[in-house]
Scaffold this active site. Sequence first.
Site, PDB file in Angstrom:
ATOM      1  N   LYS A   1      -3.191   4.371   0.005  1.00  0.00           N
ATOM      2  CA  LYS A   1      -1.831   3.876   0.192  1.00  0.00           C
ATOM      3  C   LYS A   1      -1.112   3.788  -1.144  1.00  0.00           C
ATOM      4  O   LYS A   1       0.111   3.833  -1.202  1.00  0.00           O
ATOM      5  CB  LYS A   1      -1.925   2.495   0.857  1.00  0.00           C
ATOM      6  CG  LYS A   1      -0.628   1.899   1.346  1.00  0.00           C
ATOM      7  CD  LYS A   1      -0.913   0.535   2.006  1.00  0.00           C
ATOM      8  CE  LYS A   1       0.361  -0.156   2.452  1.00  0.00           C
ATOM      9  NZ  LYS A   1       0.108  -1.567   2.808  1.00  0.00           N
ATOM     10  N   GLN A   2      -1.896   3.632  -2.216  1.00  0.00           N
ATOM     11  CA  GLN A   2      -1.288   3.311  -3.503  1.00  0.00           C
ATOM     12  C   GLN A   2      -2.287   3.569  -4.622  1.00  0.00           C
ATOM     13  O   GLN A   2      -3.448   3.855  -4.371  1.00  0.00           O
ATOM     14  CB  GLN A   2      -0.883   1.845  -3.510  1.00  0.00           C
ATOM     15  CG  GLN A   2      -2.072   0.892  -3.397  1.00  0.00           C
ATOM     16  CD  GLN A   2      -1.689  -0.417  -2.718  1.00  0.00           C
ATOM     17  OE1 GLN A   2      -1.748  -0.496  -1.499  1.00  0.00           O
ATOM     18  NE2 GLN A   2      -1.276  -1.384  -3.510  1.00  0.00           N
TER      19      GLN A   2
ATOM     20  N   GLU B   1      -5.045  -0.278   0.513  1.00  0.00           N
ATOM     21  CA  GLU B   1      -5.314  -0.873   1.834  1.00  0.00           C
ATOM     22  C   GLU B   1      -5.600   0.170   2.900  1.00  0.00           C
ATOM     23  O   GLU B   1      -5.821  -0.192   4.049  1.00  0.00           O
ATOM     24  CB  GLU B   1      -4.134  -1.754   2.251  1.00  0.00           C
ATOM     25  CG  GLU B   1      -3.969  -2.944   1.329  1.00  0.00           C
ATOM     26  CD  GLU B   1      -2.829  -3.862   1.733  1.00  0.00           C
ATOM     27  OE1 GLU B   1      -2.130  -3.545   2.705  1.00  0.00           O
ATOM     28  OE2 GLU B   1      -2.653  -4.900   1.063  1.00  0.00           O
TER      29      GLU B   1
ATOM     30  N   TRP C   1      -1.189 -11.054  -4.980  1.00  0.00           N
ATOM     31  CA  TRP C   1      -1.616 -10.652  -6.328  1.00  0.00           C
ATOM     32  C   TRP C   1      -0.508  -9.916  -7.083  1.00  0.00           C
ATOM     33  O   TRP C   1      -0.581  -9.752  -8.293  1.00  0.00           O
ATOM     34  CB  TRP C   1      -2.848  -9.754  -6.242  1.00  0.00           C
ATOM     35  CG  TRP C   1      -2.569  -8.393  -5.649  1.00  0.00           C
ATOM     36  CD1 TRP C   1      -2.046  -8.127  -4.415  1.00  0.00           C
ATOM     37  CD2 TRP C   1      -2.772  -7.121  -6.264  1.00  0.00           C
ATOM     38  NE1 TRP C   1      -1.931  -6.769  -4.230  1.00  0.00           N
ATOM     39  CE2 TRP C   1      -2.367  -6.126  -5.334  1.00  0.00           C
ATOM     40  CE3 TRP C   1      -3.272  -6.716  -7.499  1.00  0.00           C
ATOM     41  CZ2 TRP C   1      -2.446  -4.761  -5.612  1.00  0.00           C
ATOM     42  CZ3 TRP C   1      -3.344  -5.356  -7.767  1.00  0.00           C
ATOM     43  CH2 TRP C   1      -2.928  -4.391  -6.831  1.00  0.00           C
ATOM     44  N   ASP C   2       0.510  -9.468  -6.350  1.00  0.00           N
ATOM     45  CA  ASP C   2       1.616  -8.758  -6.970  1.00  0.00           C
ATOM     46  C   ASP C   2       2.192  -9.538  -8.146  1.00  0.00           C
ATOM     47  O   ASP C   2       2.628  -8.961  -9.140  1.00  0.00           O
ATOM     48  CB  ASP C   2       2.759  -8.540  -5.980  1.00  0.00           C
ATOM     49  CG  ASP C   2       2.325  -8.051  -4.624  1.00  0.00           C
ATOM     50  OD1 ASP C   2       1.131  -8.146  -4.307  1.00  0.00           O
ATOM     51  OD2 ASP C   2       3.187  -7.598  -3.871  1.00  0.00           O
TER      52      ASP C   2
END
Lengths: 735, 735
Positions: free
Chosen positions: A571-572, A463, A332-333
Site C-alpha cells: 500500500k505504501q 497494510e 504513528w503518523d
Amino acid sequence: MLTLRDYHLTLHDVADHQPEYLETIFSLANGHFGVRANDPITGNPITGTLINGFYETAPITYGEAGIGYATQHQTILNLPDFRHIHVATATGHDFTNSERTAVDLDLTTGALVEHYTLQTLQGETITMIMKSTIGQTQTEFWAASYSFMAANYAGGLVISKSIAVPAEAEAIASADPRKTRMAGLPICETEFMGRNLQRYHVKTRQTKQAVTIYLGMLTPGAGLLRQTVDLSDRVAHDLTYEVYVGAIGKQNTIDPAAPFMANSLSVLLADSRDFWQDVWNRSEVTVSGNDELDLAIHYNLFQLNQAAGRDGRTNIAAKGLSGSGYEGHYFWDTEMYMLPYFIYTNQQMARQLLLYRYQTLPKARQRARALGVAQGALFAWRTINGEEASAYFPAGTAQYHIDADVAYAVGKYYEITRDIDFIEQCGFEMVLETAHFWEEFGSWHQEGTESRFEFHTVTGPDEYTALVNNNYYTNRLAKHNFELVAYLAKEILKDDPQGLDKFGIGRADLDVFENLAEHVYLPYSEDLHINEQDDSFLSKPRWPVDRSTPENFPLLLHYHPLTIYRYQVAKQADTLLADYLFPEDLTDDQLKREYHYYEGVTTHDSSLSRSIFSILAARMGDPEKAYHYFMDTAQMDLVNLQKNTADGLHLANLGGSWLALVAGFSGFYVQDEVVHFTNHLPKEIHRLTYRMKIAASVLEIDLTATSTNVTVISGPIPTYGVSVNGHLISLEKVS
Amino acid sequence: MLTLRDYHLTLHDVADHQPEYLETIFSLANGHFGVRANDPITGNPITGTLINGFYETAPITYGEAGIGYATQHQTILNLPDFRHIHVATATGHDFTNSERTAVDLDLTTGALVEHYTLQTLQGETITMIMKSTIGQTQTEFWAASYSFMAANYAGGLVISKSIAVPAEAEAIASADPRKTRMAGLPICETEFMGRNLQRYHVKTRQTKQAVTIYLGMLTPGAGLLRQTVDLSDRVAHDLTYEVYVGAIGKQNTIDPAAPFMANSLSVLLADSRDFWQDVWNRSEVTVSGNDELDLAIHYNLFQLNQAAGRDGRTNIAAKGLSGSGYEGHYFWDTEMYMLPYFIYTNQQMARQLLLYRYQTLPKARQRARALGVAQGALFAWRTINGEEASAYFPAGTAQYHIDADVAYAVGKYYEITRDIDFIEQCGFEMVLETAHFWEEFGSWHQEGTESRFEFHTVTGPDEYTALVNNNYYTNRLAKHNFELVAYLAKEILKDDPQGLDKFGIGRADLDVFENLAEHVYLPYSEDLHINEQDDSFLSKPRWPVDRSTPENFPLLLHYHPLTIYRYQVAKQADTLLADYLFPEDLTDDQLKREYHYYEGVTTHDSSLSRSIFSILAARMGDPEKAYHYFMDTAQMDLVNLQKNTADGLHLANLGGSWLALVAGFSGFYVQDEVVHFTNHLPKEIHRLTYRMKIAASVLEIDLTATSTNVTVISGPIPTYGVSVNGHLISLEKVS
C-alpha cells in the site's frame, strides 16, 4: 484551479467543487478546536466543529470477538456549528438557498473571507460576505462577521444567529475503514443569558467530558435572535459575532463579558496574524519556479500548524481538526511524518506532542500485558485517550512498530535539542519501556551458525501485507530502539551518574540492549541483493496486471483483505521507509535496486507513500521522479487526489510534503552530530529557501541549480558539523 | 460415573452434573430435529428444540468492516420445548421444583426414561417418570409419556401439557467463539384445535422459513390443558402425548388425526428400535476389556447417527442437534471426521451428506469470486445455507482447505462405492470446481532450479497459526485435489467416452492438473527431517513453559490471537492430519519424528486433535499412547473433558473416536484398491469387533492380542484386495 495572490488560497470556481471538499480545505483550527467551512445557511449535518480530544466511546461489536480485543470505539464528536446564521426578508421569506461564489484564505493572517449569494424560495436574492478567524494564542475563541448587500432584493432583513446543534443521525455503516463512525451524540443544552449572549452546555454520555460554548455579540444594543438591517441604501451592513469555546473537561463559569471584550473579531485577527507571522518566521519555505506549488506548501504547513494539539494532552489526528475521518484518532503518523517539521522548526511544539504520548504510557503498559508481553509498553495503534481503539487488529494492533516509531522520534528530538531534562523526565522512560517490550516480544532463532533476534506475526507500515515474520521496517526500527536506549542511558549518566537509578537499570542492562541490537535479524534477499520486506514477501506472486486498471484502486475498497494479502503488493513505502530513515544502511546501488523493486509493487493507496518515494528518488539522483511524486504529495488535498478530502485533510501527507522538500530536494539528514545538506533540486524548482532550527540556531538554507548556501539567521554559530554536498563547511552568521 | 447395563447409558448420580450437561448428553434427535433433555418442569430458556437447517439470519456487525466480508450471521433457532408439562395439586399448588433423580437412555432402542421428584412450594412431593422417544424413519414425530406416583402427596393432580415457547432473550455477548449468538426469535403463533390438539405456527422473520408443530393426545376423552388423575390409589398414572413436527419451509395442512394415530408413542418406540437395530447391524463395534469404553463408543455412534441430516439438504452441525454451540453451523468436520463412518457403514447416508455440499456449489462459486479467484468454487467455511458465515476470516474463510477436504471425501466415497453415477451427476463437478479454484488461487514460484506451485496467506486446520504460506496440510490436500480430478475424469471416460464434455474439459486439461499436482510445494525441514507445518512455523519460538499450566488452556479463551499466532503452538493436528490421510507419504522413521515433534507443540484445545494423535500412535506401534489419546476421545463429552458439553456434543470427535478404533487400532486404510488392516490393539482392549461395508460386502473385523480375522458377513466375496498385517489374504464368507 488555484490562483496565487501572495499567500492567499483563493477559489473562484467554487461551483466546480463538492461542498464537503470546500468545508475541509477552508477549515480553520488552532490545535484546540476546528471549524469546518460549512455553508452558514444550509450547514452539514455530519461535521461542523471538532474539539481536539473531545470524543465519545461506544462498545465495539465484533462478528466474532476474542480475548484482549479493543473494547471501545473512540470517536471525535460532531459539535455545534458556530457558522450557522438565519436570514429572512422583513416580510418573513427565509433565505434557504445559498451559493458560495468565492473563498479566500489568507495564509499569512488566518483570515477567511467567503462570498455567498442567498435566495428565498420566492426568488429574492442578496449577497452575504462572511469573514471569520480563529484565535491562535487565544485558542478558545472564534469570531465571524457577516455583511449583507442588496442584489435583486433591497429591503429589510431579519437576521438571527445561533449555533446549529447537530440532530441525532443514523449510524454510518460503511465498508470504508477510513471514514468515521457515528458515535452517540452528546447532550447539548442551550441557555439564553440575555439578548446578546447564549450558552451551550455540551456533555458526553460515556466519557463524561463537558465543554461550555458561549455565543456573544458585542455590538451595543444588538440581539442574537433578531437583528434587523435595511439594504435599501445599498451599502454593506456588518454584524459581528464572537464565540468562546470553554476548555474541555470542566463546566466553565467565566464572566462571559470580559473575554469577549478582549477577543473581538479584530483582536482575534491581530492575534492570528501575529501567530502566523511567527510560524512563517520559524519555518518559511519558498519555492520559486512554480507558484501553485509554492502556495501548496504554504497551505500544507498552515494546516499542519492548525491541527497540532499544543497542550501536551492532545496530538495530531489523522485528519487534524478538518474532518472526522479515522474518528479523530492519533496514529504513528504523528511521530514519523509530522513531528519532524516541528522538531526542526518549533521545538516547544515537538515537546508537547511527545508529552501526549508520554501521558499514555500507563495505558501502553496495560496494553502490552493484554498482548501477552510481560514487560514494557505497547502504545495504542489508534487512539484518542491512549487505549487501543483498533477494531481490526491485523492492520492495527499488529503494527507493533509504533513503539519503535515513538522511540525514534524521542531520539530525533533529543539529537537536535539536547534537551536532557525532557529525556530524564519523560523521553527515556518511553524509549526504555518500548525497548523492554521488544526484548520480551522478540525471540532468538538459530539459523546455521547465526543467532538471530526475530519478531514474528507483525504487520509493518504496508497494510496490504499482514501478520508476517521479520518485517524489515519493524526489525530495523526495533534495532534502533535498542541502540537508542543504550545511547540515551549513557547521555543521562554523563549528566547525572545516578540518573539511571530511578529506572531500575544499570550498565549491565545496556550491554543486553546492545547485544540485542547487534543481533536483530534484517531479512536480505541474496537473489535480488535487496532488503526483503519480510520473510515471505518476495515469494508471493505479484498483483495481477489485469486488476491494475485505475478502477481497481484503492485495493482496500475493491478486494477482500485475504485477496490483497496473498499478493506481493504494498500500500505504501515499507522497507523504503526504513531506507529513508537510515541512509547509512545501504549503498547507492542497493538503494537504487530496492527503490526500483519496491516501486514496482507499491500502489500508493496510502497517503503516507509518495513523500517517501520522492525523498529517496531525490537522494538517488533522480530529481525528476522526485518532483513527480512530490507534486502529488504537495497538492494531494488541494487536487483531491485520494478523492476523500471531504472526510478531512491527509495530515501525515502535509508533513510528508515538507519532508520531501527538506529531506529530499535539500538532502537534509543528521547523523553523528553532523547536519547534512545535499542539493537535489529538480529543474522545475528554480530556487528553494527554507528555515529550520538546530539546537539554538536558526538556519536558512538556500538552493538553486548552481548554489547551496546555509547561513545562520539567529542564535549562536552552531557547534555541530554542517556538511554541504558532502563537504564540511563553516557557518557564518548573517548580520 | 457411567454404569453399563447392556447398552444403556444410565445415570444415578444426576445431582453431580450440571443440568445443561445432562440436557446435551441425553438429547434425542433424528437428523431432522433434536430435543434436548430439558427439565420438563423448569425448562431451559436458551435451547430446547433444534431443527436441522432451521435458522435465522442477522447482519454481522464488524468493528471495522471490509470488502467481501461475510455479511449475515446464520443461527440455528431455539424452538419451542416439547417436553414441558405443568403439574399442580387439585388444591391449586403448582409443582414448581423438579429434581431429576435418574436417567436411562437405551442405545439399542432410542428410548429415554427419566425419573423426577416434583415438589410444590408447600412441600408436597410426587414422583414423575417421563418416557420419550423420537421417530427415526418417521422423522417428523416425537412422543412422551409422563407417569405420576404418590410420594408424600397422594391426592388429586391437575396436569396440563403445552409446548413452551421461548421468550425473547437478551443477546448473548461472549468472547467465547464456540458459543452461539442469540438470533431474533421466530414468530410463534399458537392455535387450539380442540381439547386434545394444539398447533404452533413458527415462522422466521428474515429467512422466511416456516414449520408447523402439532401437539396431540390420543387418549380418548383427554384434554391437553386439563387432565386430572388421582394418586390416592398409589399406582402409576400414565399420560401420553405425541408431537408432530411439520417439514421445514412449508405450512403443513395435514389432517393431524391421521399421522398421530399412526405414530403413537408405542409405534415410535418400535420405529426407533428397528432403526437402531439396523444401525448396529451395519456398524456394530464391540470393545472388550473396558465396559465403560464399550458403552462410550456405542454412545458416540448413537449420537452421530442422531445428528446427521438425511435429506440431502441438511448436514451435520458441529454440535449436531444436541445444542446450539457454533450456531448450528456445518464445517469441514463433516467431510474429514464424520463422513468416513458413514462411507464405511451407510453409503446412502454418505451420499446424502455429500449432496448437501453439492447443492451449495452455486454459492461456493460466488464466494470464490468474492475472494478474488476468477474460476472454480470456494465452499463456505461455516454455514447453514451455503453462504459464508464466518465473521472472523483469519480463522474462517482463510481455511481454504475445506475445498480440498470436500474433494477428498468425494474421492473416498467413490473409492469404496464405485458409484460412478454420483460422480457424473455431482461428485466430479465438486472436485473439478475445487481443482479450478486451487489452480487460480495458487502461484508458481521459482526457488533455485525448482518450480514450485505455492499457496499463500492461508490458515490450516491449526487455528492457533493464521495467514501463513504453504501450510503443509493445505498444500498436500490441494495436490490430492489435482490428482483426484485427473483420476475421476479418467473413470468417467471409462464409463462414457463423452462423459467429460458437459464439464467443458478434455484430456489436455488433465495434463495441466497432473502437472500442478506434481509441482505443489510441500515444505520440509532439512534440519529436523520432518514436514514443516508451514513456511515459518518452525522458526517461531515455542509457547512459554510458564504459560503452560492448566489454567491457561484453552489458549483461545486466555490470550489475544496475536499472542497465540506468534508462537509455535498448534491447537490440533495439522501436518499430522495429512500424515494420517496419506500414510504412503512418509517412512515410519519420519512419522515418528514428526509425531514426536508436533506432539510437543500441540495443546489439543480443539476436539479434532486427540483422535488423530491416537490413530498415528497406533500406526507407529505405540498402542499405549494411542489408547491414552483414544480414551479422551471416546469419553470427551461423557466426562465433559472440554468443559463445554453444555453447549452441545463435539460431533467431529464422536466421528474421530470411531476413526481411532478403525483407522488406529485396526490399522484400516484403503490404497490402490487394497483394503489394509493391521492389528495395533493396546493391551487394555482385549478384543475389538466391528463391521464395515466395502463396495457391496459387509465385513466383520475381529481383533484380539493374538488374532486378526476379517470375514464377509453379507454380500459377495469382494473383488478388491484385502491385506491383514501386511499380507494379502483371501476372504471367505461366513455362512
